[in-house]
Scaffold this motif. Structure first.
Motif, PDB file in Angstrom:
ATOM      1  N   ALA A 131     157.696   3.805-100.503  1.00  0.00           N
ATOM      2  CA  ALA A 131     159.076   4.013-100.046  1.00  0.00           C
ATOM      3  C   ALA A 131     159.496   5.442-100.288  1.00  0.00           C
ATOM      4  O   ALA A 131     160.558   5.873 -99.875  1.00  0.00           O
ATOM      5  CB  ALA A 131     160.017   3.053-100.774  1.00  0.00           C
TER       6      ALA A 131
ATOM      7  N   ASP B 287     154.243  -7.073-103.025  1.00  0.00           N
ATOM      8  CA  ASP B 287     154.919  -8.151-103.756  1.00  0.00           C
ATOM      9  C   ASP B 287     156.196  -8.621-103.071  1.00  0.00           C
ATOM     10  O   ASP B 287     156.702  -9.693-103.380  1.00  0.00           O
ATOM     11  CB  ASP B 287     155.224  -7.708-105.189  1.00  0.00           C
ATOM     12  CG  ASP B 287     156.191  -6.542-105.241  1.00  0.00           C
ATOM     13  OD1 ASP B 287     156.004  -5.588-104.448  1.00  0.00           O
ATOM     14  OD2 ASP B 287     157.139  -6.573-106.051  1.00  0.00           O
ATOM     15  N   LEU B 288     156.749  -7.821-102.182  1.00  0.00           N
ATOM     16  CA  LEU B 288     157.987  -8.232-101.505  1.00  0.00           C
ATOM     17  C   LEU B 288     157.638  -9.007-100.244  1.00  0.00           C
ATOM     18  O   LEU B 288     156.889  -8.524 -99.385  1.00  0.00           O
ATOM     19  CB  LEU B 288     158.831  -7.012-101.162  1.00  0.00           C
ATOM     20  CG  LEU B 288     159.331  -6.230-102.398  1.00  0.00           C
ATOM     21  CD1 LEU B 288     160.063  -4.976-101.959  1.00  0.00           C
ATOM     22  CD2 LEU B 288     160.218  -7.107-103.262  1.00  0.00           C
ATOM     23  N   ALA B 289     158.187 -10.199-100.160  1.00  0.00           N
ATOM     24  CA  ALA B 289     157.781 -11.134 -99.116  1.00  0.00           C
ATOM     25  C   ALA B 289     158.044 -10.595 -97.715  1.00  0.00           C
ATOM     26  O   ALA B 289     157.197 -10.737 -96.814  1.00  0.00           O
ATOM     27  CB  ALA B 289     158.521 -12.468 -99.310  1.00  0.00           C
ATOM     28  N   ALA B 290     159.213  -9.945 -97.515  1.00  0.00           N
ATOM     29  CA  ALA B 290     159.545  -9.456 -96.171  1.00  0.00           C
ATOM     30  C   ALA B 290     158.576  -8.354 -95.733  1.00  0.00           C
ATOM     31  O   ALA B 290     158.095  -8.333 -94.599  1.00  0.00           O
ATOM     32  CB  ALA B 290     160.980  -8.942 -96.144  1.00  0.00           C
ATOM     33  N   GLN B 291     158.289  -7.451 -96.701  1.00  0.00           N
ATOM     34  CA  GLN B 291     157.364  -6.353 -96.384  1.00  0.00           C
ATOM     35  C   GLN B 291     155.973  -6.889 -96.062  1.00  0.00           C
ATOM     36  O   GLN B 291     155.322  -6.439 -95.121  1.00  0.00           O
ATOM     37  CB  GLN B 291     157.274  -5.398 -97.581  1.00  0.00           C
ATOM     38  CG  GLN B 291     158.588  -4.760 -97.983  1.00  0.00           C
ATOM     39  CD  GLN B 291     159.102  -3.801 -96.912  1.00  0.00           C
ATOM     40  OE1 GLN B 291     158.311  -3.128 -96.261  1.00  0.00           O
ATOM     41  NE2 GLN B 291     160.413  -3.781 -96.709  1.00  0.00           N
TER      42      GLN B 291
ATOM     43  N   LYS C 197     157.574   3.776 -95.796  1.00  0.00           N
ATOM     44  CA  LYS C 197     158.508   2.782 -95.268  1.00  0.00           C
ATOM     45  C   LYS C 197     159.765   3.500 -94.795  1.00  0.00           C
ATOM     46  O   LYS C 197     160.208   4.436 -95.472  1.00  0.00           O
ATOM     47  CB  LYS C 197     158.894   1.773 -96.358  1.00  0.00           C
ATOM     48  CG  LYS C 197     157.737   0.930 -96.870  1.00  0.00           C
ATOM     49  CD  LYS C 197     158.208   0.091 -98.054  1.00  0.00           C
ATOM     50  CE  LYS C 197     157.053  -0.672 -98.669  1.00  0.00           C
ATOM     51  NZ  LYS C 197     157.436  -1.413 -99.883  1.00  0.00           N
ATOM     52  N   PRO C 198     160.373   3.132 -93.742  1.00  0.00           N
ATOM     53  CA  PRO C 198     159.955   2.061 -92.845  1.00  0.00           C
ATOM     54  C   PRO C 198     158.898   2.560 -91.858  1.00  0.00           C
ATOM     55  O   PRO C 198     158.928   3.709 -91.453  1.00  0.00           O
ATOM     56  CB  PRO C 198     161.250   1.718 -92.100  1.00  0.00           C
ATOM     57  CG  PRO C 198     161.971   3.028 -92.032  1.00  0.00           C
ATOM     58  CD  PRO C 198     161.649   3.747 -93.296  1.00  0.00           C
TER      59      PRO C 198
ATOM     60  N   ILE D 268     152.364  -9.619 -89.715  1.00  0.00           N
ATOM     61  CA  ILE D 268     152.631  -9.854 -88.282  1.00  0.00           C
ATOM     62  C   ILE D 268     152.105  -8.685 -87.444  1.00  0.00           C
ATOM     63  O   ILE D 268     151.439  -8.868 -86.420  1.00  0.00           O
ATOM     64  CB  ILE D 268     154.140 -10.068 -88.058  1.00  0.00           C
ATOM     65  CG1 ILE D 268     154.574 -11.386 -88.700  1.00  0.00           C
ATOM     66  CG2 ILE D 268     154.479 -10.049 -86.579  1.00  0.00           C
ATOM     67  CD1 ILE D 268     156.082 -11.540 -88.835  1.00  0.00           C
ATOM     68  N   PHE D 269     152.395  -7.461 -87.910  1.00  0.00           N
ATOM     69  CA  PHE D 269     151.919  -6.271 -87.175  1.00  0.00           C
ATOM     70  C   PHE D 269     150.390  -6.275 -87.062  1.00  0.00           C
ATOM     71  O   PHE D 269     149.826  -6.072 -85.988  1.00  0.00           O
ATOM     72  CB  PHE D 269     152.350  -4.987 -87.892  1.00  0.00           C
ATOM     73  CG  PHE D 269     153.800  -4.621 -87.703  1.00  0.00           C
ATOM     74  CD1 PHE D 269     154.579  -5.233 -86.714  1.00  0.00           C
ATOM     75  CD2 PHE D 269     154.403  -3.655 -88.506  1.00  0.00           C
ATOM     76  CE1 PHE D 269     155.906  -4.889 -86.544  1.00  0.00           C
ATOM     77  CE2 PHE D 269     155.726  -3.301 -88.328  1.00  0.00           C
ATOM     78  CZ  PHE D 269     156.484  -3.932 -87.349  1.00  0.00           C
TER      79      PHE D 269
ATOM     80  N   ASN E 190     156.737   1.431 -88.202  1.00  0.00           N
ATOM     81  CA  ASN E 190     156.709   0.450 -87.127  1.00  0.00           C
ATOM     82  C   ASN E 190     155.255   0.094 -86.792  1.00  0.00           C
ATOM     83  O   ASN E 190     154.313   0.626 -87.379  1.00  0.00           O
ATOM     84  CB  ASN E 190     157.479   0.954 -85.900  1.00  0.00           C
ATOM     85  CG  ASN E 190     156.858   2.229 -85.341  1.00  0.00           C
ATOM     86  OD1 ASN E 190     155.697   2.547 -85.613  1.00  0.00           O
ATOM     87  ND2 ASN E 190     157.648   2.978 -84.569  1.00  0.00           N
TER      88      ASN E 190
ATOM     89  N   GLU F 131     155.136  -9.867 -95.039  1.00  0.00           N
ATOM     90  CA  GLU F 131     155.119 -10.643 -93.801  1.00  0.00           C
ATOM     91  C   GLU F 131     155.185  -9.731 -92.572  1.00  0.00           C
ATOM     92  O   GLU F 131     154.512  -9.973 -91.565  1.00  0.00           O
ATOM     93  CB  GLU F 131     156.288 -11.634 -93.804  1.00  0.00           C
ATOM     94  CG  GLU F 131     156.293 -12.613 -92.653  1.00  0.00           C
ATOM     95  CD  GLU F 131     155.075 -13.522 -92.611  1.00  0.00           C
ATOM     96  OE1 GLU F 131     154.267 -13.513 -93.567  1.00  0.00           O
ATOM     97  OE2 GLU F 131     154.893 -14.221 -91.595  1.00  0.00           O
ATOM     98  N   LEU F 132     155.988  -8.687 -92.696  1.00  0.00           N
ATOM     99  CA  LEU F 132     156.092  -7.736 -91.587  1.00  0.00           C
ATOM    100  C   LEU F 132     154.723  -7.092 -91.309  1.00  0.00           C
ATOM    101  O   LEU F 132     154.268  -7.012 -90.162  1.00  0.00           O
ATOM    102  CB  LEU F 132     157.120  -6.657 -91.932  1.00  0.00           C
ATOM    103  CG  LEU F 132     157.464  -5.649 -90.816  1.00  0.00           C
ATOM    104  CD1 LEU F 132     158.088  -6.376 -89.608  1.00  0.00           C
ATOM    105  CD2 LEU F 132     158.445  -4.590 -91.340  1.00  0.00           C
TER     106      LEU F 132
END
Lengths: 115, 543
Positions: B82, B10-14, B103-104, B20-21, B106, B16-17
């Motif tokens: 998390a 639900d968190l956009a940054a997570q 999280k986090p 991308i990966f 890579n 999107e990350l």
């Protein structure tokens, strides 16, 4: 701040500059939204929502690397029922988030200038 | 084709990350921000894997995982959390996750975790596919063995070429719902073929209902097939479920369908077309799912051309024809079947027979078996009942099988036999015609089964002198059996009288079971019904 810089740099290694700025921008938006939800949950005394939102902040913070914020959010996640008042914890986290947001803006600005 | 990963976050940054990966690793990626969106995406997009956040706004991630798996998805799931606690990890694995990441993370960590999970999934799929292939191969092997085995196929005995062709057709059509029309001479095993078809079909767990249309009085046939309601007719003292309803989900076998009255054939056509019928005395339609298998010893196309069988019904039922070969065309099957009967009957009758002598087997092979398997069965039964020993010797084999060159004629072409049979049926339909008249009006060639005299079983024994016939106890011993050798010494009497005596003897022998008596006499049961009814009216036998 050194932790912030190190992880942000690590994140930058995995992403193209464009993706890096994109993710940081989204992270900023997430933190703003989550902090607002955290304060609302604290004001309402809703511990369940408070812990849930704190979990989101911890995850977001860990992604970018602001260690103090991550630890504070994890403390909020696991807060005992007789722990510090919700509003006080939310205020502490807000303070840290504001500092991270400044740091993100700086990074975006610097990275944009570099680009 | 790229593997598909659904990121549930639900968190956009997570989100999107992760996107991308994963895109960088070559995956096709979609994002669902809620549990509801994830369920929809899993159903419609059918991803290979899920990267599932444990905290979602509308549902707990582990609950969502259970729901996805309950819905039948085989997507591999990696839980993202998390919290690095062991409790969380254990809970995720217990809920069915393949792995989890904290999280986090890579790009490399995500790559290794997800690739491992997908590989394990691929291995599991491969194993399942291998197991499926193995199962299919085993099934094919069993089918092939069954066809090659002397024990035959689902109740059949025999591995001759004509029978293998029959097995192939039965197997090929078993899975479909297509109607099957079985033809073949009397005694070739048409009901056995219908049952084999049913047992090989997906309907095997439901009922196989066999109905001999020729053995049921015309007035009762509709009730037998469709059932009736209480009070529908005289004698209908309660509701009765018919064969059509009993066969719901299964197979309805209509034997001797050519014997069905025309008006009943029309009703049957409606039922075959719609699957809907109304029990006698009811206007309420009943819908069933029935597979139709029909049989006749007539040539169905000739019956259509002669106007005795509706063309519509013919085309509805004659979808897949199965023609059973006569026993004389089945080569070594004669011996396989005879040995099987011998073993079975010897056990039943507690005899010591273990086989046939080579001469006996040669006699069995030389005989043309106009009555087919049923005749062979009677002959072997006769041998076992009247004799004992380890080996069946030639002197135990009854006439006419033991008389080389004296076999009934069987060389008439099948169509001629069909025509004669049809003529005979028509003659039977004429209520006042006697057997004598029928014989007199028939062509010179009489179908083998009508002249074949079975082995000397009591049913064919005749009184030495004429005496009053009673239905309950018609004959007294000692009575010499009829054989070809004895036939010239028989008392001569009107053929109609002989016919009545023979029928009454068969009824007595079978405890008044008309279909069985008709089978023994190798005539249509409706003929017996008609005759008995007429004799009762004439006072020739008790009502």
């Amino acid at each position: 701040m050194s932790d912030d810089h190190r992880f942000a740099a690590h994140l930058a290694e995995d992403l193209s500059p464009e993706d890096f700025r994109h993710v940081l921008g989204l992270l900023r938006d997430d933190l703003v939204k989550l902090t607002g939800h955290l304060e609302a949950a604290a004001a309402a005394g809703d511990e369940a929502v408070f812990r849930k939102v704190a979990h989101g902040i911890a995850g977001s913070a860990s992604t970018a690397g602001p260690y103090e914020l991550e630890q504070a959010a994890r403390s909020a996640m696991t807060r005992p029922s007789d722990g510090p008042p919700l509003i006080a914890m939310a205020a502490d986290i807000r303070h840290m988030v504001d500092a991270v947001l400044v740091r993100i803006e700086d990074t975006l600005r610097e990275d944009g200038a570099d680009a | 084709m790229h593997e598909r990963i659904l990121v549930v976050e639900d968190l956009a940054a997570q989100a999107e990350l992760a996107r991308i990966f994963l895109a960088g690793l070559g995956f096709e990626v979609r994002i669902a921000a809620t549990g509801a969106a994830a369920l929809e995406a899993v159903s419609e997009w059918q991803p290979d894997g899920l990267l599932l956040d444990i905290e979602l706004p509308d549902v707990n991630g582990l609950d969502l995982l259970k729901q996805i798996q309950a819905n039948g998805s085989d997507a591999v799931v990696v839980v993202v959390t998390a919290s690095a606690s062991m409790e969380t990890a254990k809970a995720a694995i217990r809920a069915g996750a393949e792995d989890f990441v904290v999280k986090p993370y890579n790009k490399d960590r995500l790559s290794v975790t997800l690739s491992n999970a997908l590989q394990r999934r691929a291995l599991a799929h491969g194993q399942r596919e291998l197991e499926t292939r193995l199962t299919h191969a085993q099934t094919r092997l069993q089918d092939a063995e069954a066809k090659l085995s002397p024990k035959g196929f689902v109740g059949f005995i025999g591995a001759s070429e004509p029978m293998r062709a029959v097995y192939d057709i039965i197997q090929g059509v078993a899975r479909s719902k297509a109607s099957v029309f079985i033809t073949g001479e009397s005694g070739t095993g048409k009901e056995l073929a219908a049952e084999a078809l049913h047992k090989s079909s997906p309907r095997a767990a439901r009922q196989f209902i066999a109905l001999n249309c020729g053995a049921i009085p015309r007035d009762l046939l509709e009730s037998e097939i469709f059932g009736h309601m209480k009070g529908a007719f005289t004698g209908a003292t309660s509701d009765r479920v018919g064969a059509a309803k009993l066969a719901d989900g299964g197979t309805l076998f209509l034997d001797e369908i050519g014997e069905m009255p025309l008006e009943m054939q029309v009703k049957l056509l409606r039922f075959v077309q719609t699957g809907i019928f109304s029990p006698v005395g009811s206007s309420k339609p009943v819908q069933v799912d029935v597979r139709f298998v029909c049989a006749t010893n007539r040539d169905p196309m000739l019956e259509v051309q002669a106007g005795r069988f509706p063309e519509d019904l013919y085309y509805r039922l004659y979808v897949v024809p199965v023609e059973l070969p006569p026993l004389r065309e089945r080569g070594q099957d004669v011996l396989l079947i005879a040995r099987d009967f011998l073993a079975r009957f010897a056990k039943e009758e507690r005899r010591g027979f273990r086989g046939f002598s080579s001469t006996s087997e040669a006699m069995l092979m030389a005989y043309p078996w106009p009555g087919n398997v049923r005749q062979l069965q009677n002959v072997v039964r006769n041998i076992v009942v009247l004799h004992d020993g380890e080996v069946v010797s030639p002197d135990m084999i009854p006439a006419p099988v033991n008389r080389p060159g004296a076999a009934p004629p069987i060389a008439a072409p099948p169509i001629a036999a069909q025509q004669i049979r049809a003529e005979r049926r028509r003659a039977e339909d004429a209520p006042t015609q006697s057997l004598a008249e029928m014989v007199a009006s028939a062509p010179e060639y009489i179908e083998p089964e009508t002249v074949y005299v079975p082995p000397p079983e009591p049913v064919y024994q005749m009184p030495a002198t004429p005496h009053p016939i009673t239905y309950a106890a018609p004959f007294a011993a000692p009575i010499p059996p009829i054989t070809y050798a004895a036939a010239p010494e028989m008392e001569i009497m009107p053929l109609a009288t002989m016919e009545r005596r023979l029928i009454l003897a068969a009824l007595s022998r079978t405890d008044n079971d008309i279909p069985r008596a008709a089978a023994l006499l190798e005539i249509n049961p409706s003929t017996v019904y008609r005759k008995v009814s007429a004799w009762r009216k004439e006072g020739l036998m008790p009502a």
